[in-house]
Write an enzyme that holds these catalytic residues in place. Structure first.
Site, PDB file in Angstrom:
ATOM      1  N   SER A 111       0.829  -1.199   0.000  1.00 57.07           N
ATOM      2  CA  SER A 111       0.000   0.000   0.000  1.00 57.07           C
ATOM      3  C   SER A 111       0.867   1.254   0.000  1.00 57.07           C
ATOM      4  CB  SER A 111      -0.950  -0.032   1.198  1.00 57.07           C
ATOM      5  OG  SER A 111      -1.885   1.013   1.135  1.00 57.07           O
ATOM      6  N   ASP A 252      -2.812   6.131  -3.487  1.00 60.93           N
ATOM      7  CA  ASP A 252      -1.644   5.510  -2.865  1.00 60.93           C
ATOM      8  C   ASP A 252      -1.133   4.411  -3.795  1.00 60.93           C
ATOM      9  OD1 ASP A 252      -3.698   3.693  -2.562  1.00 60.93           O
ATOM     10  OD2 ASP A 252      -3.164   3.144  -0.515  1.00 60.93           O
ATOM     11  N   ASP A 254      -1.413   1.088  -4.076  1.00 57.46           N
ATOM     12  CA  ASP A 254      -2.266   0.031  -4.641  1.00 57.46           C
ATOM     13  C   ASP A 254      -3.655   0.536  -5.013  1.00 57.46           C
ATOM     14  OD1 ASP A 254      -3.034   0.238  -1.908  1.00 57.46           O
ATOM     15  OD2 ASP A 254      -3.844  -1.781  -1.942  1.00 57.46           O
ATOM     16  N   ASP A 256      -6.207   1.980  -3.419  1.00 58.98           N
ATOM     17  CA  ASP A 256      -7.437   1.856  -2.632  1.00 58.98           C
ATOM     18  C   ASP A 256      -7.692   3.095  -1.783  1.00 58.98           C
ATOM     19  OD1 ASP A 256      -5.530   1.488  -0.643  1.00 58.98           O
ATOM     20  OD2 ASP A 256      -6.436  -0.326   0.179  1.00 58.98           O
TER      21      ASP A 256
END
Length: 485
Positions: A111, A252, A254, A256
């Site tokens: 992340s 960010d 990834d 999400d």
């Protein structure tokens, strides 16, 4: 064969929906072993059979992610399952594909955390794993006690899925919002190393906006939407000054969590982005952690506001309870801006199906759509909610036991707590739902909380003005630093 090294005091820990830690400790037997444990859980409860023994594997753009993804694929094959390699794609795109076709999934991503760390996010066919699943994976991991990798584990080639998960994710939003929904907007896309950097441009242009790619990086950049780097804020202001942009958007690592700046290059707080999204979708119920702005209840925009602990599993639990209680349109969001859609939304004859996992694309499109429909800039839309000025940051590399001791002292040592908040007039209220959230007699808020997936102590504050919020944040960080240094 690779053998399990001795990791005394390992960094590997379960947090939100998965495992995170140092790449040096994850990239090897641990990634293989935890994937095997996940596979055994799926096999024993019938989930694997229901998915015809298939498991999706995706990854972000970190240098270590392809290698770890191959280990996941090898572990699934060793467990008698079939790994479907989805390549690099947004976490919500992977989850959406799994939910559509009833297939569990593993996302290799750290992340927003630095590149020397990485992680595994586990998904059932229905969505993110919960705390019971986490316990089951840990139990299987201990029971299996895998001590070495099989030969060739790092070179396993997995099958490809039958259809393109990224294309389906893109079409989800093009279909719901409709051609021309963002016509007339010019939107900067801060691409950095976001795994969604190309699909964002594609969706914006598909909806009629002019997308301007900015800041594409060749190395991984840890963009944390709750604790922005000064250089990211400076870049946004510079781009806004150089070009006529209606907004600057990003995510960010990834994808999400969204990152949205107004025409001046000033970033909107994640909880404000969540509120704008929920309002745009006509939500009657919002579910959000205690860290989100305390003005949500006072805004009057939503019939019901449900507060939870920090973490998407808790928000998901709250959304499920809300739908069981008869809520019509449920939207969850976190202070980091990640939006979870708890119920189907129908608008203009178009249906957006529920997606109960954090997603950055939906809030980006809802915020921009509001700019078009209302004919007002983002800064004005945000001001309508009357949010208190808020700020947050964290102390890095703080051992969890030190954070825990500090939080316990706040809860149990009332004289210490009284002295700590004396400059703010004393304590008016205390909430220990997640960490220690203190409301001072002057109305200001200081919230200390240990991160659930990194060795960090986070500090969140609310005050009357942005300047005061920044001063209060520095004060809060200093008080915490004294106790955990």
């Amino acid at each position: 064969m690779d053998h399990l090294p001795d990791f005394a005091g390992s960094s590997l820990k379960f947090g939100t929906s998965g495992l995170r830690g140092l790449v040096a400790e994850l990239n090897g037997i641990p990634a293989f072993a935890y994937t095997c444990a996940f596979a055994e859980m799926l096999k024993k409860d019938g989930s694997a059979a229901a998915a015809r023994n298939r498991v999706l594997v995706g990854r972000d753009l970190r240098e270590s992610s392809p290698d770890i993804a191959r280990l996941c694929g090898a572990a699934l094959r060793e467990s008698g399952l079939v790994a479907l390699d989805c390549g690099a794609l947004p976490t919500p795109a992977l989850a959406y594909h799994g939910m559509r076709f009833g297939i569990p999934a593993i996302m290799v991503t750290g992340s927003h955390i630095p590149e020397e760390r990485n992680g595994l996010k586990f998904y059932r066919a229905q969505g993110e794993i919960d705390k019971a699943d986490e316990a089951a994976i840990l139990a299987w991991h201990a029971k299996m006690n895998i001590l070495r990798l099989p030969e060739g584990a790092r070179t396993v080639r997995s099958q490809s899925p039958d259809c393109d998960p990224i294309a389906a994710y893109r079409e989800r939003y093009l279909d719901f919002f409709g051609t021309g929904a963002l016509a007339g907007l010019t939107v900067g896309v801060y691409q950095h190393s976001s795994v969604a950097r190309d699909v964002i441009v594609q969706v914006l242009e598909g909806l009629g906006a002019r997308a301007v790619p900015l800041g594409r990086a060749s190395r991984f950049i840890p963009v944390d939407t709750e604790a922005l780097r000064m250089e990211d804020e400076a870049l946004a202001r510079t781009w806004a000054a150089e070009q006529a942009l209606d907004a600057i958007v990003s995510t960010d690592g990834d994808a999400d969590r969204p990152l949205i700046a107004d025409a001046s290059g000033t970033f909107l707080r994640g909880d404000l982005v969540g509120a704008i999204t929920a309002n745009d979708l006509g939500a009657d119920t919002i579910v959000t952690p205690v860290t989100s702005n305390s003005a949500l209840e006072a805004s009057g925009a939503f019939e019901t506001v449900i507060r939870t602990r920090v973490g998407s599993p808790y928000v998901i639990e709250g959304m499920l309870e809300a739908t069981r209680s008869g809520a019509r349109a449920v939207v969850g969001f976190e202070a980091n801006g990640g939006v979870l859609l708890g119920s189907d939304i129908v608008r203009g004859g178009r249906k957006l199906t529920a997606l109960p996992t954090r997603d950055a694309m939906l809030p980006i499109l809802c915020a921009l759509g509001q700019v078009v429909r209302q004919g007002r800039p983002l800064a004005q839309l945000g001001a309508d909610f009357g949010f208190k000025a808020a700020a947050s940051n964290r102390l890095k590399d703080i051992p969890s036991e030190k954070s825990a001791a500090f939080l316990l002292q706040l809860l149990q040592d009332r004289p210490f707590l009284g002295r700590l908040l004396l400059p703010l007039g004393g304590v008016a209220a205390l909430d220990d739902k997640d960490g220690v959230r203190l409301t001072a007699r002057n109305g200001e808020v200081v919230h200390f909380r240990a991160s659930g997936n990194a060795p960090e102590l986070r500090v969140y504050v609310e005050a009357a003005t942005p300047e005061r919020a920044e001063d209060l944040l520095e004060w809060g960080l200093a008080q915490a630093r004294q106790q955990v240094a």
